[in-house]
Design an enzyme around this catalytic site. Structure first.
Site, PDB file in Angstrom:
ATOM      1  N   HIS B  65      22.052 -26.931 -66.845  1.00 39.30           N
ATOM      2  CA  HIS B  65      21.370 -25.709 -66.394  1.00 39.30           C
ATOM      3  C   HIS B  65      20.865 -25.856 -64.963  1.00 39.30           C
ATOM      4  O   HIS B  65      19.781 -26.376 -64.728  1.00 39.30           O
ATOM      5  CB  HIS B  65      20.197 -25.419 -67.348  1.00 39.30           C
ATOM      6  CG  HIS B  65      19.575 -24.078 -67.157  1.00 39.30           C
ATOM      7  ND1 HIS B  65      19.085 -23.339 -68.202  1.00 39.30           N
ATOM      8  CD2 HIS B  65      19.349 -23.333 -66.054  1.00 39.30           C
ATOM      9  CE1 HIS B  65      18.584 -22.204 -67.752  1.00 39.30           C
ATOM     10  NE2 HIS B  65      18.728 -22.182 -66.453  1.00 39.30           N
ATOM     11  N   HIS B  67      20.890 -23.820 -60.850  1.00 40.10           N
ATOM     12  CA  HIS B  67      21.170 -22.627 -60.040  1.00 40.10           C
ATOM     13  C   HIS B  67      21.531 -23.120 -58.648  1.00 40.10           C
ATOM     14  O   HIS B  67      20.680 -23.633 -57.937  1.00 40.10           O
ATOM     15  CB  HIS B  67      19.939 -21.721 -59.975  1.00 40.10           C
ATOM     16  CG  HIS B  67      19.519 -21.194 -61.318  1.00 40.10           C
ATOM     17  ND1 HIS B  67      19.976 -20.002 -61.819  1.00 40.10           N
ATOM     18  CD2 HIS B  67      18.714 -21.714 -62.276  1.00 40.10           C
ATOM     19  CE1 HIS B  67      19.461 -19.797 -63.030  1.00 40.10           C
ATOM     20  NE2 HIS B  67      18.686 -20.827 -63.330  1.00 40.10           N
ATOM     21  N   ARG B  69      22.981 -21.167 -56.260  1.00 44.27           N
ATOM     22  CA  ARG B  69      22.755 -20.078 -55.287  1.00 44.27           C
ATOM     23  C   ARG B  69      23.982 -19.633 -54.497  1.00 44.27           C
ATOM     24  O   ARG B  69      23.868 -18.729 -53.676  1.00 44.27           O
ATOM     25  CB  ARG B  69      21.649 -20.450 -54.288  1.00 44.27           C
ATOM     26  CG  ARG B  69      20.333 -20.894 -54.908  1.00 44.27           C
ATOM     27  CD  ARG B  69      19.716 -19.794 -55.752  1.00 44.27           C
ATOM     28  NE  ARG B  69      18.395 -20.162 -56.246  1.00 44.27           N
ATOM     29  CZ  ARG B  69      17.872 -19.699 -57.373  1.00 44.27           C
ATOM     30  NH1 ARG B  69      18.554 -18.844 -58.135  1.00 44.27           N
ATOM     31  NH2 ARG B  69      16.675 -20.055 -57.751  1.00 44.27           N
ATOM     32  N   ASN B  99      23.577 -16.298 -62.132  1.00 46.65           N
ATOM     33  CA  ASN B  99      22.804 -15.260 -61.419  1.00 46.65           C
ATOM     34  C   ASN B  99      22.839 -15.444 -59.902  1.00 46.65           C
ATOM     35  O   ASN B  99      21.823 -15.507 -59.223  1.00 46.65           O
ATOM     36  CB  ASN B  99      21.359 -15.210 -61.920  1.00 46.65           C
ATOM     37  CG  ASN B  99      20.606 -16.507 -61.704  1.00 46.65           C
ATOM     38  OD1 ASN B  99      21.210 -17.560 -61.561  1.00 46.65           O
ATOM     39  ND2 ASN B  99      19.293 -16.421 -61.668  1.00 46.65           N
ATOM     40  N   ASP B 157      21.528 -15.944 -67.920  1.00 46.56           N
ATOM     41  CA  ASP B 157      20.304 -16.625 -67.477  1.00 46.56           C
ATOM     42  C   ASP B 157      19.724 -16.025 -66.202  1.00 46.56           C
ATOM     43  O   ASP B 157      20.447 -15.602 -65.307  1.00 46.56           O
ATOM     44  CB  ASP B 157      20.526 -18.118 -67.257  1.00 46.56           C
ATOM     45  CG  ASP B 157      19.211 -18.815 -66.968  1.00 46.56           C
ATOM     46  OD1 ASP B 157      18.316 -18.747 -67.820  1.00 46.56           O
ATOM     47  OD2 ASP B 157      19.060 -19.385 -65.876  1.00 46.56           O
ATOM     48  N   HIS B 184      18.566 -17.111 -72.374  1.00 50.75           N
ATOM     49  CA  HIS B 184      17.290 -17.141 -71.646  1.00 50.75           C
ATOM     50  C   HIS B 184      16.353 -16.223 -72.433  1.00 50.75           C
ATOM     51  O   HIS B 184      16.554 -15.009 -72.459  1.00 50.75           O
ATOM     52  CB  HIS B 184      17.544 -16.623 -70.219  1.00 50.75           C
ATOM     53  CG  HIS B 184      16.336 -16.242 -69.429  1.00 50.75           C
ATOM     54  ND1 HIS B 184      15.942 -16.928 -68.304  1.00 50.75           N
ATOM     55  CD2 HIS B 184      15.439 -15.240 -69.573  1.00 50.75           C
ATOM     56  CE1 HIS B 184      14.853 -16.351 -67.797  1.00 50.75           C
ATOM     57  NE2 HIS B 184      14.530 -15.328 -68.542  1.00 50.75           N
ATOM     58  N   HIS B 237      15.691 -23.669 -71.719  1.00 53.66           N
ATOM     59  CA  HIS B 237      14.299 -23.942 -71.314  1.00 53.66           C
ATOM     60  C   HIS B 237      13.208 -23.581 -72.330  1.00 53.66           C
ATOM     61  O   HIS B 237      12.389 -22.699 -72.096  1.00 53.66           O
ATOM     62  CB  HIS B 237      13.985 -23.307 -69.957  1.00 53.66           C
ATOM     63  CG  HIS B 237      14.512 -21.906 -69.716  1.00 53.66           C
ATOM     64  ND1 HIS B 237      14.210 -20.845 -70.521  1.00 53.66           N
ATOM     65  CD2 HIS B 237      15.315 -21.417 -68.739  1.00 53.66           C
ATOM     66  CE1 HIS B 237      14.797 -19.754 -70.048  1.00 53.66           C
ATOM     67  NE2 HIS B 237      15.478 -20.077 -68.979  1.00 53.66           N
ATOM     68  N   ASP B 310      16.974 -26.759 -64.970  1.00 55.81           N
ATOM     69  CA  ASP B 310      16.758 -25.390 -64.479  1.00 55.81           C
ATOM     70  C   ASP B 310      16.467 -25.428 -62.973  1.00 55.81           C
ATOM     71  O   ASP B 310      15.642 -24.661 -62.471  1.00 55.81           O
ATOM     72  CB  ASP B 310      15.633 -24.682 -65.245  1.00 55.81           C
ATOM     73  CG  ASP B 310      15.741 -23.155 -65.129  1.00 55.81           C
ATOM     74  OD1 ASP B 310      16.659 -22.662 -64.450  1.00 55.81           O
ATOM     75  OD2 ASP B 310      14.893 -22.459 -65.726  1.00 55.81           O
ATOM     76  N   HIS B 314      14.329 -22.400 -53.959  1.00 53.27           N
ATOM     77  CA  HIS B 314      13.861 -21.236 -53.198  1.00 53.27           C
ATOM     78  C   HIS B 314      13.330 -21.744 -51.868  1.00 53.27           C
ATOM     79  O   HIS B 314      12.773 -22.835 -51.804  1.00 53.27           O
ATOM     80  CB  HIS B 314      12.729 -20.510 -53.933  1.00 53.27           C
ATOM     81  CG  HIS B 314      13.180 -19.784 -55.164  1.00 53.27           C
ATOM     82  ND1 HIS B 314      14.001 -18.676 -55.111  1.00 53.27           N
ATOM     83  CD2 HIS B 314      12.919 -19.998 -56.472  1.00 53.27           C
ATOM     84  CE1 HIS B 314      14.225 -18.241 -56.349  1.00 53.27           C
ATOM     85  NE2 HIS B 314      13.584 -19.035 -57.196  1.00 53.27           N
TER      86      HIS B 314
HETATM   87 ZN   LIG Z   1      16.367 -18.848 -67.549  1.00 50.12          ZN
HETATM   88 ZN   LIG Z   2      17.733 -20.842 -65.203  1.00 48.94          ZN
END
Ligand SMILES: [Zn+2]
Ligand SMILES: [Zn+2]
Lengths: 313, 433
Positions: B65, B67, B69, B99, B157, B184, B237, B310, B314
């Site tokens: 899991h 991200h 980007r 996402n 997610d 999620h 999560h 996760d 950012h």
């Molecule tokens: Zn999530």
């Molecule tokens: Zn996530």
């Protein structure tokens, strides 16, 4: 020896009992200025104060401006509608811009909890929190404590009830912290939708029904019902709210004979309080307004007036 | 060329064993596993020796899991920088949540991600495709096409699947393609405008709360849908005591459900938000000490199968702002291993168990390579120095973003070498020089 040693006033939680006493004592001695013919002293001449209001608030802003002027400080007021300062600019950008003007104090009103804490990390100027989101409104709590002390001669041991939307109220949060620090007993009351989870962790008693909560109280603090909370399903209608949670002359009989009624304003007459009570003999709502100027003068003085903690002559 | 990893303590998470073994690697694969002293290199072969004595050798860690980007928010992380962070943290494989912008709901985005991963050429990157088009909970994506393009699972997610009907059909349809479904869990109505866990700290700070029930309602829904369809759902999560309880009960009843948690949910509680630290803001939010305790028990009892980061990078633009305006999420690839090892020292899990949750278990849930050290398998390995002590520094992150609540933490245990298909991608032993 005691010294008032703070750069910022971000919340009631940072103040000690001695700090609070010092602020109230200073306000006491400054009250006299407001009753003079020429309501102005040169104490803060040459100091500059920025009033920065991201959220509209006529009263608090006016109170701070009045306080600054009575102490002869230069003031600059910015609001969210002066959009060049706000639109597309982050709070930190704005902070850096303000800092470049080198003010002594920035007074910030903001809709986000914690915004003054963020600002204070980026500016050298002192920061006064004039209300941040649902977090704190320390100058309101100080003026409330000041008003109670003037009316009752003490704070310690008094039984205080705060009625209304406790969960979303920064005034309630700051009042609770201040009252607890000064030794008062605090009960909160209102519909369960408006009492925060784990409210007891704030050191208060929870009694949902105002009629029961009023029992034997010395001080009643009413909170303003924010009309937009209706759409957030916290209560069905103003009509029903006023019937079950509003203050009226029937239920007030449960409180002590010499009870005082406070309200941070502006009042929704006929919603959280009936008009006759707001204007009646128990009400100290207008005293709160004049005391607010004195408290804000005291704070500005203590934060930037000469040596911190000097006594006022 | 032959690589000889000498004298390390090799962990087999599947068997739960730890043995001192030599590993001989040829053409990217584990050629032999043998007791120390048994390997006698012959003749003038090109031999690279890695001395792993005093170290732990584990299957390459697998993070199911993250991200990354890309596409769309390359200023926060790219597949290349994310891969570097993964390699530095001991991970040889990650699964990227969909996402991005655009959302990975089509073959072209899945292929783009795989292409970027090939260019980065560090670790194995497995795309997770969206369940619904645009993750809008309205219609299903083309699971079959996405799987053929390389997606290893489906998930919306970042958002929940708000329609229970759509989720039911997604699970049923995923069954045909043998695609894992990852959920999620968040009831958007209940979490509303919440920014931290609803409890004493939200009350103290005047921040809008997210009740534990917002997560738990959806966990229970997914369990019931797994029961209804007979096909597994994986819960992402897990953060609350209630979720652990419901998942445990479901497993006891034989309902096919698996679960992951993230290191922050067993290392921090909601008091980390005091002072309005936006690096303590993520979804689900940091919970209460009793939840942290329950997560640990869930890990030790096997209720929670996997530890996933996760990893959610950012930039300062999203994080150095008012708390309620700050983005949700923290990075995790470079701190997950030491935080998990702290649990081992605490006695929550044995080392092989902990490594299983970081490798074998997530690899099995996703049916991807890795998670084992066996002759004939890919040489995806991580060498860990359990005694390496250091302080987490912002400047040392390989990730493009630095949004970690663990900056300044004293850690013990580090991935000092990461190998993917026999190739070293993280080399703190300076073997390559
Ligand atoms: Zn999530
Ligand atoms: Zn996530």
């Amino acid at each position: 020896m005691y010294r008032f040693n703070h750069k910022d006033l971000l919340g009631m939680d940072q103040l000690s009992v001695s700090d609070i006493n010092m602020i109230l004592d200073t306000a006491d001695s400054l009250m006299e200025i407001s009753s003079r013919d020429i309501k102005k002293v040169p104490t803060l001449r040459g100091k500059s104060i920025v009033n920065f209001f991201y959220e509209p608030s006529t009263r608090t802003k006016a109170s701070f401006e009045m306080a600054a002027k009575r102490l002869s400080a230069d003031t600059l007021s910015l609001s969210a509608t002066d959009s060049s300062m706000v639109k597309g600019e982050t709070l930190i950008d704005t902070a850096r811009n303000l800092q470049a003007m080198n003010p002594d104090v920035i007074i910030l009103r903001h809709s986000s909890s914690g915004a003054p804490h963020l600002l204070a990390r980026y500016v050298d100027a002192g920061v006064i929190n004039a209300g941040d989101g649902m977090h704190e409104h320390p100058t309101q709590a100080l003026l409330d404590l000041f008003t109670i002390r003037k009316k009752k001669g003490r704070i310690k041991g008094l039984k205080v009830v705060i009625i209304g939307d406790i969960a979303h109220s920064r005034v309630a949060r700051s009042d609770i912290i201040g009252l607890k620090k000064m030794g008062a007993e605090v009960t909160v009351s209102g519909p369960p939708t408006m009492i925060p989870v784990d409210a007891e962790s704030l050191g208060v008693k929870v009694v949902f029904d105002p009629e029961k909560a009023l029992n034997n109280k010395d001080v009643i603090m009413m909170l303003r019902i924010q009309l937009e909370r209706q759409s957030e399903v916290l209560f069905p209608s103003l009509r029903e709210y006023s019937i079950f949670f509003g203050l009226n002359k029937e239920i007030i009989k449960r409180a002590k004979k010499d009870v005082i009624i406070m309200h941070p304003g502006p009042i929704n007459r006929g919603v959280e309080i009936t008009g006759d009570l707001a204007d009646g003999p128990f009400s100290v709502i207008l005293d709160q307004v004049s005391n607010g100027v004195a408290i804000r003068m005291a704070l500005l003085y203590l934060l930037i007036g000469g040596e911190r903690g000097d006594n006022l002559d | 060329m032959i690589t000889w990893i000498k004298g390390g303590e090799v962990i087999d998470p599947r068997k739960g064993e730890k043995k001192t073994l030599d590993i001989v690697i040829k053409k990217g694969k584990i050629e032999r596993l043998l007791p120390p002293g048994d390997f006698r290199p012959q003749g003038d072969i090109d031999l690279k020796i890695i001395d792993a004595s005093g170290m732990i050798v584990t299957p390459g860690l697998v993070d199911m899991h993250v991200h990354f980007r890309e596409p769309g928010e390359e200023y926060k992380e790219t597949i290349a920088t994310g891969s570097q962070a993964a390699a530095a943290g001991g991970f040889t494989a990650v699964a990227c949540m969909p996402n991005t912008n655009p959302i990975n709901d089509s073959r072209s985005v899945t292929e783009f991600i795989l292409e970027r991963a090939r260019k980065a050429n560090l670790i194995r990157v497995y795309p997770v495709a969206a369940i619904s088009r645009g993750s809008r909970s309205e219609s299903l994506t083309e699971f079959g096409d996405l799987k053929q393009a390389g997606a290893v699972a489906v998930s919306d997610d970042g958002r929940p699947v708000t329609s229970s009907e759509l989720m039911r059909r997604a699970i049923e349809y995923a069954r045909f393609f043998n695609l894992p479904v990852i959920s999620h869990c968040q009831d958007l109505n209940l979490s509303n405008k919440g920014v931290i866990h609803e409890g004493t700290i939200s009350t103290k700070l005047g921040l809008q709360g997210i009740p534990a029930a917002s997560e738990e309602i959806m966990v229970v829904r997914e369990i019931l849908l797994a029961k209804l369809t007979g096909y597994p759902v994986h819960i992402a999560h897990v953060s609350t005591e209630g979720s652990v309880k419901f998942i445990k009960q479901a497993k006891e009843e034989g309902i096919p459900v698996t679960a992951e948690t993230a290191p922050h949910y067993f290392s921090l509680d909601h008091t980390a938000v005091v002072g309005f630290d936006t690096n303590a803001k993520m979804y689900p939010p940091l919970r209460e000490p009793k939840d942290v305790e329950a997560i640990k028990i869930g890990l030790s009892q096997g209720v929670i199968d996997a530890i996933a980061t996760d990893h959610a990078p950012h930039s300062l633009i999203e994080k150095d702002v008012e708390f309620d305006k700050a983005a949700f999420g923290i990075i995790g690839l470079e701190t997950a291993l030491p935080l998990t090892l702290a649990l081992v020292r605490e006695g929550v899990m044995g080392l092989p168990e902990a490594i299983a949750k970081l490798s074998y278990n997530p690899a099995s849930i996703l049916s991807i390579k890795g998670g084992v050290i066996e002759e004939g398998k890919e040489a995806d390995l991580t060498i860990i120095d359990l005694n390496n002590e250091y302080v987490v520094k912002k400047e040392s992150f390989k990730s493009k973003s630095h949004n970690s609540p663990f900056i300044g933490w004293q850690m013990k245990g580090k991935a000092i070498l990461t190998m993917v298909g026999g190739r070293i991608v993280n080399d703190k032993l300076k073997i390559s020089n």
